[in-house]
Design a protein around this motif. Sequence first.
Motif, PDB file in Angstrom:
ATOM      1  N   VAL A 248       4.212   5.962  -5.299  1.00  8.44           N
ATOM      2  CA  VAL A 248       4.299   5.996  -6.764  1.00  8.44           C
ATOM      3  C   VAL A 248       3.243   6.931  -7.347  1.00  8.44           C
ATOM      4  N   LEU A 249       2.024   6.862  -6.842  1.00  9.24           N
ATOM      5  CA  LEU A 249       0.975   7.752  -7.358  1.00  9.24           C
ATOM      6  C   LEU A 249       1.232   9.203  -6.973  1.00  9.24           C
ATOM      7  N   ALA A 250       1.739   9.426  -5.767  1.00  9.98           N
ATOM      8  CA  ALA A 250       2.094  10.786  -5.364  1.00  9.98           C
ATOM      9  C   ALA A 250       3.160  11.355  -6.292  1.00  9.98           C
ATOM     10  N   GLY A 251       4.161  10.524  -6.601  1.00  7.99           N
ATOM     11  CA  GLY A 251       5.208  10.967  -7.506  1.00  7.99           C
ATOM     12  C   GLY A 251       4.690  11.288  -8.893  1.00  7.99           C
ATOM     13  N   HIS A 252       3.852  10.422  -9.397  1.00  8.25           N
ATOM     14  CA  HIS A 252       3.289  10.630 -10.737  1.00  8.25           C
ATOM     15  C   HIS A 252       2.501  11.930 -10.807  1.00  8.25           C
ATOM     16  N   LEU A 253       1.641  12.171  -9.824  1.00 13.95           N
ATOM     17  CA  LEU A 253       0.770  13.356  -9.867  1.00 13.95           C
ATOM     18  C   LEU A 253       1.517  14.639  -9.567  1.00 13.95           C
TER      19      LEU A 253
ATOM     20  N   PHE B 114       9.496  10.668  -4.674  1.00 14.86           N
ATOM     21  CA  PHE B 114       8.389   9.838  -4.188  1.00 14.86           C
ATOM     22  C   PHE B 114       8.446   8.439  -4.808  1.00 14.86           C
ATOM     23  N   VAL B 115       8.669   8.382  -6.125  1.00 17.90           N
ATOM     24  CA  VAL B 115       8.695   7.088  -6.815  1.00 17.90           C
ATOM     25  C   VAL B 115       9.840   6.225  -6.285  1.00 17.90           C
ATOM     26  N   LEU B 116      10.982   6.850  -5.975  1.00 19.07           N
ATOM     27  CA  LEU B 116      12.102   6.116  -5.401  1.00 19.07           C
ATOM     28  C   LEU B 116      11.707   5.502  -4.052  1.00 19.07           C
ATOM     29  N   LEU B 117      10.982   6.253  -3.232  1.00 18.69           N
ATOM     30  CA  LEU B 117      10.489   5.709  -1.970  1.00 18.69           C
ATOM     31  C   LEU B 117       9.536   4.538  -2.228  1.00 18.69           C
ATOM     32  N   GLY B 118       8.713   4.673  -3.281  1.00 22.61           N
ATOM     33  CA  GLY B 118       7.826   3.573  -3.653  1.00 22.61           C
ATOM     34  C   GLY B 118       8.585   2.335  -4.068  1.00 22.61           C
ATOM     35  N   LEU B 119       9.681   2.512  -4.805  1.00 21.77           N
ATOM     36  CA  LEU B 119      10.504   1.380  -5.224  1.00 21.77           C
ATOM     37  C   LEU B 119      11.117   0.677  -4.017  1.00 21.77           C
ATOM     38  N   ILE B 120      11.572   1.462  -3.064  1.00 25.94           N
ATOM     39  CA  ILE B 120      12.138   0.874  -1.842  1.00 25.94           C
ATOM     40  C   ILE B 120      11.081   0.053  -1.103  1.00 25.94           C
ATOM     41  N   CYS B 121       9.864   0.601  -1.006  1.00 24.83           N
ATOM     42  CA  CYS B 121       8.775  -0.125  -0.345  1.00 24.83           C
ATOM     43  C   CYS B 121       8.430  -1.402  -1.093  1.00 24.83           C
ATOM     44  N   SER B 122       8.475  -1.355  -2.427  1.00 28.68           N
ATOM     45  CA  SER B 122       8.144  -2.551  -3.219  1.00 28.68           C
ATOM     46  C   SER B 122       9.201  -3.631  -3.019  1.00 28.68           C
ATOM     47  N   LEU B 123      10.450  -3.227  -2.921  1.00 30.78           N
ATOM     48  CA  LEU B 123      11.520  -4.199  -2.669  1.00 30.78           C
ATOM     49  C   LEU B 123      11.338  -4.848  -1.299  1.00 30.78           C
ATOM     50  N   PHE B 124      10.924  -4.048  -0.326  1.00 31.17           N
ATOM     51  CA  PHE B 124      10.640  -4.600   1.002  1.00 31.17           C
ATOM     52  C   PHE B 124       9.468  -5.580   0.924  1.00 31.17           C
ATOM     53  N   ALA B 125       8.410  -5.187   0.177  1.00 34.56           N
ATOM     54  CA  ALA B 125       7.202  -6.017   0.101  1.00 34.56           C
ATOM     55  C   ALA B 125       7.483  -7.375  -0.522  1.00 34.56           C
TER      56      ALA B 125
ATOM     57  N   LEU C  56      -8.710  -5.877  -0.045  1.00 30.69           N
ATOM     58  CA  LEU C  56      -7.397  -5.238  -0.130  1.00 30.69           C
ATOM     59  C   LEU C  56      -7.259  -4.367  -1.368  1.00 30.69           C
ATOM     60  N   ILE C  57      -7.882  -4.760  -2.475  1.00 34.04           N
ATOM     61  CA  ILE C  57      -7.866  -3.900  -3.669  1.00 34.04           C
ATOM     62  C   ILE C  57      -8.671  -2.633  -3.415  1.00 34.04           C
ATOM     63  N   SER C  58      -9.747  -2.753  -2.624  1.00 32.07           N
ATOM     64  CA  SER C  58     -10.540  -1.579  -2.263  1.00 32.07           C
ATOM     65  C   SER C  58      -9.710  -0.591  -1.445  1.00 32.07           C
ATOM     66  N   THR C  59      -8.981  -1.093  -0.446  1.00 31.86           N
ATOM     67  CA  THR C  59      -8.152  -0.191   0.359  1.00 31.86           C
ATOM     68  C   THR C  59      -6.998   0.362  -0.466  1.00 31.86           C
ATOM     69  N   ASN C  60      -6.485  -0.428  -1.403  1.00 32.96           N
ATOM     70  CA  ASN C  60      -5.418   0.058  -2.269  1.00 32.96           C
ATOM     71  C   ASN C  60      -5.920   1.176  -3.177  1.00 32.96           C
ATOM     72  N   SER C  61      -7.182   1.079  -3.586  1.00 32.40           N
ATOM     73  CA  SER C  61      -7.789   2.141  -4.390  1.00 32.40           C
ATOM     74  C   SER C  61      -7.893   3.437  -3.595  1.00 32.40           C
ATOM     75  N   ALA C  62      -8.261   3.311  -2.317  1.00 35.66           N
ATOM     76  CA  ALA C  62      -8.322   4.494  -1.461  1.00 35.66           C
ATOM     77  C   ALA C  62      -6.937   5.121  -1.312  1.00 35.66           C
ATOM     78  N   ILE C  63      -5.918   4.264  -1.143  1.00 31.12           N
ATOM     79  CA  ILE C  63      -4.542   4.748  -1.034  1.00 31.12           C
ATOM     80  C   ILE C  63      -4.121   5.445  -2.320  1.00 31.12           C
TER      81      ILE C  63
ATOM     82  N   HIS D 258       0.824  -1.209   0.000  1.00 26.42           N
ATOM     83  CA  HIS D 258       0.000   0.000   0.000  1.00 26.42           C
ATOM     84  C   HIS D 258       0.860   1.262   0.000  1.00 26.42           C
ATOM     85  N   LEU D 259       1.968   1.243   0.734  1.00 27.63           N
ATOM     86  CA  LEU D 259       2.865   2.397   0.734  1.00 27.63           C
ATOM     87  C   LEU D 259       3.504   2.582  -0.643  1.00 27.63           C
ATOM     88  N   THR D 260       3.775   1.482  -1.321  1.00 24.45           N
ATOM     89  CA  THR D 260       4.287   1.570  -2.692  1.00 24.45           C
ATOM     90  C   THR D 260       3.303   2.321  -3.578  1.00 24.45           C
TER      91      THR D 260
END
Length: 392
Positions: free
Chosen positions: A211-216, A364-375, A326-333, A205-207
Amino acid sequence: MNKKVYLFAIASFVVGAAELILGGILDLIADALRVPLSKAGLLISIFSLVYAVSAPVVLTATAKVERKKVYMWSLVVFLLSNILAAASMNYTMLFLSRILAAASGSSIIILSTTLAARIVKPEYQGRAIGVVFMGISASLVLGIPLGIYIGNNLGWREVFAVIAILTGIIIAVMWFTMDRMQPTVPLPLKQQLKAVRGSKMVAIHLTTLFVLAGHLTLYAYFTPFLQETFGLSSNMVMLVYGIFGIAAVAGGGLGGVISDKWNPAGAVVAVISLFLISMAVLPLAVNLPFAAFLVLMIVWSALSWAVSAVQNNLIIHSSPENSEILISTNSAITHLGISIGSYVGGLVIQGSSVLYNGWAGSIFVLLGLICSLFAVTRQDSISSQAESSLKA
């Protein structure tokens, strides 16, 4: 397949257009209401923020109400919000209209998805949901260019007037064609939230958030970016948005293919890594010929939607029993990330130049990548953990 599914897709298209269309006419609104571009960008932020938090609250509060009634009232509020937007004489009125549009629009999107699946045979449920999301995708391809065209030739108020007219037509058609449907018993909101407690799902979810914050951070201000860097006319900006939209929809399909060809973990890391590179390089590409910039923009656009596809596939793979929750909460995120990104993008413009939005977003996207690697390196069983939480 039940033809009424396409009505839900059309409703989703209109709501999607109302959300996305502002990015193409933000400069017109800022000039007309005499507010800084960064303040006008808050109209995007508040929509996404309200969208993120309102749907589970509204739908839980109306869980025992007949679904056609909830759907029709949501459409009515959405209609009124766009009438208010078209009639707005100041920033405050327009800001309020965005809050109402987001709260009602989020309910319309979720109900369109769930009700479309309910009115078809089980073997067509996936296809029905896909048709609804095609409506949302089409709003990106057609909504922003159409909004730019109407905004520049008629005025930004007329953009919301057209949305209001389309909503009125949908209300009339739905009133006569939509069947009454009794509600299903939903899981309590508290239990839904328990499903995201695992470290792997929190990281996923943090990913999405980063990533979306970075994109926008860049995409919310893409019109002034194009105008400042290339001096594009409004018609050329409209064409660029059309190309961007087509690439984005294609990227969603590409993300699905990649997820099927590779394992979900590898797909997520690869797509986000490439997205990070494309976004970091994009501000440098303004020194290249415009055709070369367009090629890079197409890659950036396609990857921006591929991220959502691979992320959702990773969620399903990680916790198939609780994937809907979980997809619903991911949509909210997702919408929370959009809100944060558009807000930060405004701060960057206010403090420096829109040229730097791409690099700010890359952080922001770099932080998302780090979170994805953790996930993807977590081995805990989200499926069993969430299931036991729901039984508790």
